[in-house]
Write an enzyme that holds these catalytic residues in place. Structure first.
Site, mmCIF file in Angstrom:
data_model
loop_
_atom_site.group_PDB
_atom_site.id
_atom_site.type_symbol
_atom_site.label_atom_id
_atom_site.label_comp_id
_atom_site.label_asym_id
_atom_site.label_seq_id
_atom_site.Cartn_x
_atom_site.Cartn_y
_atom_site.Cartn_z
ATOM 1 N N ALA A 173 5.949 13.445 -3.305
ATOM 2 C CA ALA A 173 4.749 13.165 -4.085
ATOM 3 C C ALA A 173 4.612 11.679 -4.337
ATOM 4 O O ALA A 173 5.601 10.938 -4.378
ATOM 5 C CB ALA A 173 4.789 13.919 -5.419
ATOM 6 N N HIS A 207 -5.780 33.220 -12.011
ATOM 7 C CA HIS A 207 -7.095 32.714 -12.412
ATOM 8 C C HIS A 207 -7.175 32.565 -13.932
ATOM 9 O O HIS A 207 -6.710 33.443 -14.651
ATOM 10 C CB HIS A 207 -8.186 33.672 -11.933
ATOM 11 N N GLY A 233 0.793 -1.225 0.000
ATOM 12 C CA GLY A 233 0.000 0.000 0.000
ATOM 13 C C GLY A 233 0.818 1.263 0.000
ATOM 14 O O GLY A 233 0.295 2.341 0.288
ATOM 15 N N THR A 266 15.102 10.628 -3.678
ATOM 16 C CA THR A 266 16.237 11.047 -4.507
ATOM 17 C C THR A 266 16.683 12.476 -4.226
ATOM 18 O O THR A 266 17.889 12.723 -4.039
ATOM 19 C CB THR A 266 15.889 10.877 -6.000
ATOM 20 N N GLU A 280 1.626 3.604 -7.316
ATOM 21 C CA GLU A 280 2.056 4.146 -8.607
ATOM 22 C C GLU A 280 1.964 3.102 -9.719
ATOM 23 O O GLU A 280 1.474 3.390 -10.822
ATOM 24 C CB GLU A 280 3.476 4.701 -8.492
ATOM 25 N N ILE A 332 5.227 2.713 -4.244
ATOM 26 C CA ILE A 332 5.489 1.904 -5.430
ATOM 27 C C ILE A 332 4.235 1.145 -5.862
ATOM 28 O O ILE A 332 3.882 1.105 -7.042
ATOM 29 C CB ILE A 332 6.645 0.910 -5.170
ATOM 30 N N ASP A 383 19.837 6.551 0.317
ATOM 31 C CA ASP A 383 18.993 5.486 0.862
ATOM 32 C C ASP A 383 19.770 4.474 1.691
ATOM 33 O O ASP A 383 19.191 3.794 2.543
ATOM 34 C CB ASP A 383 18.282 4.743 -0.270
ATOM 35 N N GLY A 408 8.150 -3.075 0.642
ATOM 36 C CA GLY A 408 9.237 -2.484 1.417
ATOM 37 C C GLY A 408 10.600 -2.789 0.827
ATOM 38 O O GLY A 408 10.760 -3.702 0.014
ATOM 39 N N ARG A 412 -0.029 4.500 4.138
ATOM 40 C CA ARG A 412 0.100 4.720 5.584
ATOM 41 C C ARG A 412 1.134 5.812 5.869
ATOM 42 O O ARG A 412 2.183 5.863 5.260
ATOM 43 C CB ARG A 412 0.535 3.412 6.261
#
Length: 277
Positions: A169, A265, A3, A139, A9, A6, A131, A90, A32
């Site tokens: 995002a 606008h 969930g 990244t 997406e 990855i 990472d 994960g 989550r």
């Protein structure tokens, strides 16, 4: 299966290519750790685009069928037939082949390289960013850590990475983007009252196409200081819009400053400077 980023997406990508997609995840909603209201919007949008959601579901068995497909059995006793099963459940730091133990570099239980606030390991001549350190696995954050490492080591300017108000995002369709605190995090961390401003509307492009997906925006504000603590958005171009909002949060912008900014606008982004409730 999964969930997180990855899973959501790839579910969006494959569904967009016309595949039948079943998304199984353990919680009631995907993603989550994100704002609960935004998670619910993403789930509705996935279902609206034809992704079959299976919340509170684990797979117990995978079997090859005679025609070469895969039969996936859930812990609810349901059988799902698929061509491919993607496990997006994960990741762990990819350090096993580096033989860091030989150099005396300390790792944590997950195999991540332990570093101090300047990204230095317990061996003074060895540093680690990205990472592999399992701090904030994005990244652009790795790029920031690398830049701060270079400033510290080569430019004589000791610099600590700043993990506050990092925007990020989920590139679902449409995407989700956030910066700062979610409503739940703000309630947990705030010392006083918080104010929550929301806006839900049908984007102009959906008016033409007839699609029923709503854009949802939220601002979380400290009631005492008027400082904007977090911003969330689900809808077209959300990452492009939130990137700019991140600059405002980094500068400590208040809700009054948002309100005094003239909107463009017609645009979705103008909603962020016209929210009053």
């Amino acid at each position: 299966v999964g969930g997180g980023y990855i899973a959501v997406e790839f579910a969006s990508i494959w569904r967009g290519l016309g595949a039948t997609v079943d998304l199984c995840f353990r919680k009631e909603l995907p993603l989550r750790g994100f704002d609960d209201e935004m998670r619910a919007v993403v789930a509705r949008n996935l279902e609206g685009r034809g992704v079959n959601l299976h919340p509170r579901t684990n797979l117990t068995k995978l079997e090859k069928t005679e025609d070469g497909k895969i039969k996936a059995t859930t812990d609810h006793g349901e059988d799902l037939i698929a061509d491919v099963v993607l496990f997006a459940t994960g990741r762990v730091p990819n350090t096993k082949r580096l033989n860091l133990e030989a150099a005396g570099v300390e790792l944590d239980e997950a195999g991540a390289v332990k570093v101090d606030e300047y990204s230095r390991t317990n061996i003074p001549s060895i540093w680690a960013v990205g990472d592999v350190t399992n701090r904030m696995n994005l990244t652009p954050v790795a790029l920031m850590e690398g830049t701060f490492f270079a400033n510290t080591v080569f430019n004589g300017k000791p610099s600590k990475p700043d993990y506050r108000d990092v925007p990020y995002a989920v590139f679902s369709i449409p995407p989700l983007s956030v910066v700062g605190l979610s409503e739940e995090q703000a309630i947990e961390q705030a010392h006083g009252d918080i104010l929550v401003f929301t806006s839900t509307f049908n984007p102009m492009k959906n008016t033409v196409s007839g699609r029923q997906e709503k854009t949802v925006m939220k601002l979380v504000v400290d009631a005492e200081t008027d400082k904007v603590l977090g911003a969330s958005m689900v809808g077209p171009d959300a990452p492009e819009i939130i990137q700019g909002i991140a600059v405002a949060l980094k500068c400590g912008a208040t809700k009054a400053q948002f309100d005094s900014t003239v909107g463009i606008h017609p645009s979705a982004a103008e909603e962020l400077v016209t929210m009053r409730t």
